[in-house]
Design a protein around this motif. Structure first.
Motif, PDB file in Angstrom:
ATOM      1  N   ARG A   1       0.834  -1.210   0.000  1.00  0.00           N
ATOM      2  CA  ARG A   1       0.000   0.000   0.000  1.00  0.00           C
ATOM      3  C   ARG A   1       0.867   1.257   0.000  1.00  0.00           C
ATOM      4  O   ARG A   1       0.590   2.214  -0.719  1.00  0.00           O
ATOM      5  CB  ARG A   1      -0.924  -0.011   1.210  1.00  0.00           C
ATOM      6  N   LEU A   2       1.947   1.244   0.776  1.00  0.00           N
ATOM      7  CA  LEU A   2       2.855   2.384   0.827  1.00  0.00           C
ATOM      8  C   LEU A   2       3.507   2.626  -0.534  1.00  0.00           C
ATOM      9  O   LEU A   2       3.589   3.766  -1.002  1.00  0.00           O
ATOM     10  CB  LEU A   2       3.934   2.160   1.894  1.00  0.00           C
ATOM     11  N   ILE A   3       3.937   1.572  -1.193  1.00  0.00           N
ATOM     12  CA  ILE A   3       4.531   1.693  -2.531  1.00  0.00           C
ATOM     13  C   ILE A   3       3.518   2.271  -3.510  1.00  0.00           C
ATOM     14  O   ILE A   3       3.835   3.164  -4.296  1.00  0.00           O
ATOM     15  CB  ILE A   3       5.055   0.330  -3.018  1.00  0.00           C
ATOM     16  N   ARG A   4       2.303   1.760  -3.467  1.00  0.00           N
ATOM     17  CA  ARG A   4       1.260   2.230  -4.384  1.00  0.00           C
ATOM     18  C   ARG A   4       0.963   3.706  -4.162  1.00  0.00           C
ATOM     19  O   ARG A   4       0.844   4.481  -5.112  1.00  0.00           O
ATOM     20  CB  ARG A   4      -0.008   1.399  -4.186  1.00  0.00           C
ATOM     21  N   ILE A   5       0.838   4.111  -2.913  1.00  0.00           N
ATOM     22  CA  ILE A   5       0.540   5.514  -2.608  1.00  0.00           C
ATOM     23  C   ILE A   5       1.702   6.408  -3.029  1.00  0.00           C
ATOM     24  O   ILE A   5       1.500   7.461  -3.637  1.00  0.00           O
ATOM     25  CB  ILE A   5       0.229   5.686  -1.105  1.00  0.00           C
ATOM     26  N   ALA A   6       2.929   5.984  -2.731  1.00  0.00           N
ATOM     27  CA  ALA A   6       4.099   6.798  -3.084  1.00  0.00           C
ATOM     28  C   ALA A   6       4.211   6.972  -4.593  1.00  0.00           C
ATOM     29  O   ALA A   6       4.502   8.071  -5.078  1.00  0.00           O
ATOM     30  CB  ALA A   6       5.369   6.152  -2.534  1.00  0.00           C
ATOM     31  N   MET A   7       3.975   5.913  -5.340  1.00  0.00           N
ATOM     32  CA  MET A   7       4.041   6.021  -6.801  1.00  0.00           C
ATOM     33  C   MET A   7       3.024   7.015  -7.321  1.00  0.00           C
ATOM     34  O   MET A   7       3.319   7.841  -8.183  1.00  0.00           O
ATOM     35  CB  MET A   7       3.817   4.648  -7.451  1.00  0.00           C
ATOM     36  N   HIS A   8       1.825   6.949  -6.806  1.00  0.00           N
ATOM     37  CA  HIS A   8       0.771   7.847  -7.294  1.00  0.00           C
ATOM     38  C   HIS A   8       0.995   9.284  -6.827  1.00  0.00           C
ATOM     39  O   HIS A   8       0.902  10.224  -7.623  1.00  0.00           O
ATOM     40  CB  HIS A   8      -0.588   7.352  -6.837  1.00  0.00           C
ATOM     41  N   LYS A   9       1.295   9.477  -5.559  1.00  0.00           N
ATOM     42  CA  LYS A   9       1.454  10.828  -5.020  1.00  0.00           C
ATOM     43  C   LYS A   9       2.648  11.546  -5.617  1.00  0.00           C
ATOM     44  O   LYS A   9       2.641  12.763  -5.755  1.00  0.00           O
ATOM     45  CB  LYS A   9       1.582  10.795  -3.493  1.00  0.00           C
TER      46      LYS A   9
END
Length: 128
Positions: A23-31
């Motif tokens: 989830r952290l990876i996904r959020i960081a990529m998008h943000k």
């Protein structure tokens, strides 16, 4: 009894940690508005072909089952993959390869030989 309890606790802890990391990876990529190499999330364009141009970006819009989804708003956008208007059931494309992979299922493995055949036919056609 105690071993089963420890095993279950370890499984839950590993699952939770993995889920949180993903989830952290996904959020960081998008943000961070990371651009994919295949330009699956943002499209680059310029207003005019000059020596010095301004490059603009436009988010890719994916048509989901009943609505449209913008990569600018969420990284979860995806749609069924197609090649030359041939639908590849189970294989998804979207804003990020990770999201697409997570939304895909193994149905596309069934048609793998079709893709290989299609590629071989295309190569043969291009040679002649």
């Amino acid at each position: 009894m105690q071993m089963t309890s420890l095993k279950n606790q370890l499984t839950e802890t590993v699952t939770t940690t993995f889920t949180q990391s993903l989830r952290l990876i996904r959020i960081a990529m998008h943000k961070n508005a990371l651009f994919t190499i295949a330009t699956r999330n943002w499209q680059f364009f310029s207003d005019s072909p000059k020596a010095f141009v301004t490059i603009h970006t436009k988010p890719i819009i994916y048509n989901m089952s009943t609505t449209s989804c913008s990569c600018a708003l969420t990284p979860l956008c995806a749609q069924v993959a197609t090649i030359d208007n041939i639908i590849l059931p189970g294989l998804m494309v979207g804003c990020f390869p990770l999201e697409s992979l997570l939304k895909s299922n193994l149905n596309y493995c069934i048609i793998k030989h079709l893709l290989i055949s299609y590629r071989e036919i295309t190569i043969i056609h291009l040679k002649h």
